[in-house]
Design an enzyme around this catalytic site. Structure first.
Site, PDB file in Angstrom:
ATOM      1  N   SER A  35       0.836  -1.198   0.000  1.00  0.00           N
ATOM      2  CA  SER A  35       0.000   0.000   0.000  1.00  0.00           C
ATOM      3  C   SER A  35       0.869   1.246   0.000  1.00  0.00           C
ATOM      4  O   SER A  35       1.660   1.449  -0.899  1.00  0.00           O
ATOM      5  CB  SER A  35      -0.969  -0.016   1.176  1.00  0.00           C
ATOM      6  N   HIS A  36       0.765   2.087   1.035  1.00  0.00           N
ATOM      7  CA  HIS A  36       1.535   3.332   1.076  1.00  0.00           C
ATOM      8  C   HIS A  36       2.716   3.237   2.041  1.00  0.00           C
ATOM      9  O   HIS A  36       3.333   4.240   2.371  1.00  0.00           O
ATOM     10  CB  HIS A  36       0.629   4.485   1.505  1.00  0.00           C
ATOM     11  N   ASP A 206      -0.503   6.526  -4.435  1.00  0.00           N
ATOM     12  CA  ASP A 206       0.219   5.586  -3.583  1.00  0.00           C
ATOM     13  C   ASP A 206       0.567   4.345  -4.395  1.00  0.00           C
ATOM     14  O   ASP A 206       0.286   4.250  -5.592  1.00  0.00           O
ATOM     15  CB  ASP A 206      -0.583   5.244  -2.327  1.00  0.00           C
ATOM     16  N   ASP A 208      -0.378   1.204  -4.622  1.00  0.00           N
ATOM     17  CA  ASP A 208      -1.340   0.315  -5.287  1.00  0.00           C
ATOM     18  C   ASP A 208      -2.474   1.075  -5.968  1.00  0.00           C
ATOM     19  O   ASP A 208      -3.425   0.476  -6.468  1.00  0.00           O
ATOM     20  CB  ASP A 208      -1.894  -0.749  -4.324  1.00  0.00           C
ATOM     21  N   ASP A 210      -4.885   3.294  -5.084  1.00  0.00           N
ATOM     22  CA  ASP A 210      -6.230   3.615  -4.610  1.00  0.00           C
ATOM     23  C   ASP A 210      -6.291   4.965  -3.894  1.00  0.00           C
ATOM     24  O   ASP A 210      -7.377   5.435  -3.561  1.00  0.00           O
ATOM     25  CB  ASP A 210      -6.809   2.496  -3.728  1.00  0.00           C
ATOM     26  N   ARG A 211      -5.139   5.600  -3.656  1.00  0.00           N
ATOM     27  CA  ARG A 211      -5.114   6.889  -2.972  1.00  0.00           C
ATOM     28  C   ARG A 211      -4.353   7.910  -3.804  1.00  0.00           C
ATOM     29  O   ARG A 211      -3.514   7.543  -4.615  1.00  0.00           O
ATOM     30  CB  ARG A 211      -4.496   6.722  -1.584  1.00  0.00           C
ATOM     31  N   LYS A 307     -11.664   2.373  -3.302  1.00  0.00           N
ATOM     32  CA  LYS A 307     -11.238   3.743  -3.587  1.00  0.00           C
ATOM     33  C   LYS A 307     -10.360   3.730  -4.828  1.00  0.00           C
ATOM     34  O   LYS A 307      -9.709   2.737  -5.119  1.00  0.00           O
ATOM     35  CB  LYS A 307     -10.518   4.347  -2.387  1.00  0.00           C
TER      36      LYS A 307
END
Length: 480
Positions: A35-36, A206, A208, A210-211, A307
């Site tokens: 992720s982040h 980020d 992956d 989604d952000r 998201k």
């Protein structure tokens, strides 16, 4: 499992996984992601399970998986299985007649997701914004996560942005040694480029996908809560919503109440949920929610059950194309109409879990005691009167599921808020987050620095939590 669908070279963004699950009606999906968080050897590595609607597994599914895991007696492996992840198409294997055949499909990482976006947006309008006579120069930072192929294919090849608009587009296992977190602390290369004034629009993703984060010319920062509210107020710029309509909005409890002001004008309901996208999925599946978001730079709609960072960026570009204003002008117009919600999040990262737990336990006992109600705090020239406090719990309007202890809230009589929430990033570290929000209607007061406006609230938060004294910290790790 008789069939696996994998992105070319093993790369898919989280929104693309959700898209493919829904498109092919898969039983679910598995995402391997940091992720982040920092990646690479010694870094983070997570496993996310998506259910058949393309959304994160609900708590009951995760619990069922855990219970089944305790009863497993054996599992079979196929040590000689070799799959060429670079070759598009179908590969079939005979695995001891368990499934005959066992099928692995390597698909274009971008194509299925791109086709969905084409059905949502007016690509011609965005293309004209990026290539027409009054074109805007953009700068997009993929932060060496999986978004590189999406940025190049969709924003550059499909929509006409110059190739040099995109930076850090090579996916790296350790993300180049930097946490791929799209905020002002870590997306420094983008921030410096935007401060130069050459670019009118900037965005970072980020690892992956989604952000996201949005910046305007000269590094004008759009916080995630404002971004969500501005998107909500401008949904008429998106063909998808003109066709589908708007049924309701969702936001996580720590996210600012800026969205609520828009919802009131549009006469649609707002659902306040715990942090975590799985709560929005239930609302969207039941037709209650069209747009939702979190203060951690996650925003999405009912086109998926995740998201979606690139979707949010395309919404912003659509708004810019329709309104023919700069990012800053759009934000300031929004504040003039709805008021400004000054907002900051302060993260105390890598805390010893027991210390974080006891801070939260003692704080809950303090603020939920009757003597705390209607207490007043004087900080400088400001006086804050406590109106109500609670430990947030959520009753799902779809299935009645109750989720408790999702953060501590102090709401003051002027609608200012303080929120404390613990986020466990791993079994050896914990993050304690403090959120501060203050509402200002008067446009003449909209040009202040958020931290200056919020400093009295932060002083109250530090006083009652004693976080610095109990952790030995002098300040937060990250401020967003």
């Amino acid at each position: 499992i008789g069939r696996l669908v994998i992105g070319q070279n093993g790369i898919l963004s989280t929104p693309a996984v959700s898209c493919i699950i829904r498109k092919i009606k898969a039983a679910g999906g598995i995402i391997l992601t940091a992720s982040h968080s920092p990646g690479g050897p010694g870094g983070e590595f997570g496993v996310k399970f998506e259910v058949a609607n393309g959304g994160p597994a609900p708590d009951m599914v995760s619990e069922k998986i855990y219970q089944i895991s305790k009863t497993l007696e054996e599992y079979a492996i196929c040590p000689d299985l070799r799959v060429d992840l670079s070759r598009l198409g179908r590969q079939e294997f005979d695995l001891e007649n368990k499934f005959k055949p066992f099928r692995v499909e390597i698909v274009d990482s971008v194509e299925i997701y791109l086709n969905l976006l084409r059905s949502i947006f007016d690509f011609n309008a965005i293309r004209n914004l990026l290539t027409g006579p009054n074109q805007i120069k953009i700068r997009i930072d993929a932060m060496n996560g999986v978004m590189g192929p999406y940025v190049r294919r969709i924003l550059c090849d499909e929509l006409g942005a110059p190739a040099n608009s995109a930076i850090n587009c090579i996916p790296l296992e350790d993300f180049g040694g930097q946490p791929p977190d799209p905020n002002l602390t870590y997306a420094t290369a983008l921030l410096e480029a935007m401060k130069g004034g050459e670019y009118g629009f900037g965005a970072a993703f980020d690892a992956d996908g989604d952000r996201y984060m949005i910046l305007g010319q000269n590094g004008f920062f759009v916080n995630a809560s404002d971004s969500l509210a501005i998107i909500a107020a401008n949904l008429s710029c998106i063909p998808y919503f003109c066709q589908m309509g708007v049924r309701g909005f969702g936001r996580s409890m720590p996210t600012s109440t800026a969205l609520d002001k828009v919802a009131k004008v549009m006469k649609v309901p707002v659902y306040e949920t715990p942090a975590g996208w799985r709560y929005f999925s239930n609302l969207m599946d039941s037709g209650r929610c069209s747009l939702c978001g979190e203060e951690s730079f996650g925003t999405g709609s009912d086109h998926l059950r995740e998201k979606d960072g690139l979707w949010a960026v395309l919404v912003w570009l659509s708004i810019l194309a329709a309104r023919k204003q700069s990012v800053e002008e759009i934000v300031r117009d929004h504040w003039a109409k709805f008021g400004r919600h000054y907002y900051c999040r302060f993260d105390y990262e890598a805390l010893e879990p027991r210390t974080a737990y006891f801070i939260m336990r003692d704080l809950e006992a303090l603020i939920t005691d009757k003597s705390f109600s209607h207490q007043q705090f004087a900080v400088g020239n400001n006086i804050y009167s406590v109106e109500r406090t609670d430990s947030f719990e959520y009753i799902d309007p779809v299935d009645g599921t109750v989720t408790k202890r999702q953060g501590l809230r102090i709401i003051f009589s002027d609608a200012s808020r303080l929120i404390f929430r613990m986020s466990a990033s791993s079994h050896v570290r914990a993050t304690l987050r403090i959120y501060a929000e203050s509402y200002e209607k008067d446009p003449s007061q909209h040009n202040k620095e958020p931290q200056a406006v919020l400093s009295p609230l932060i002083a109250i938060a530090l006083k009652i939590s004693q976080i610095h004294e109990r952790t030995g910290r002098k300040g937060p790790t990250v401020i967003t």
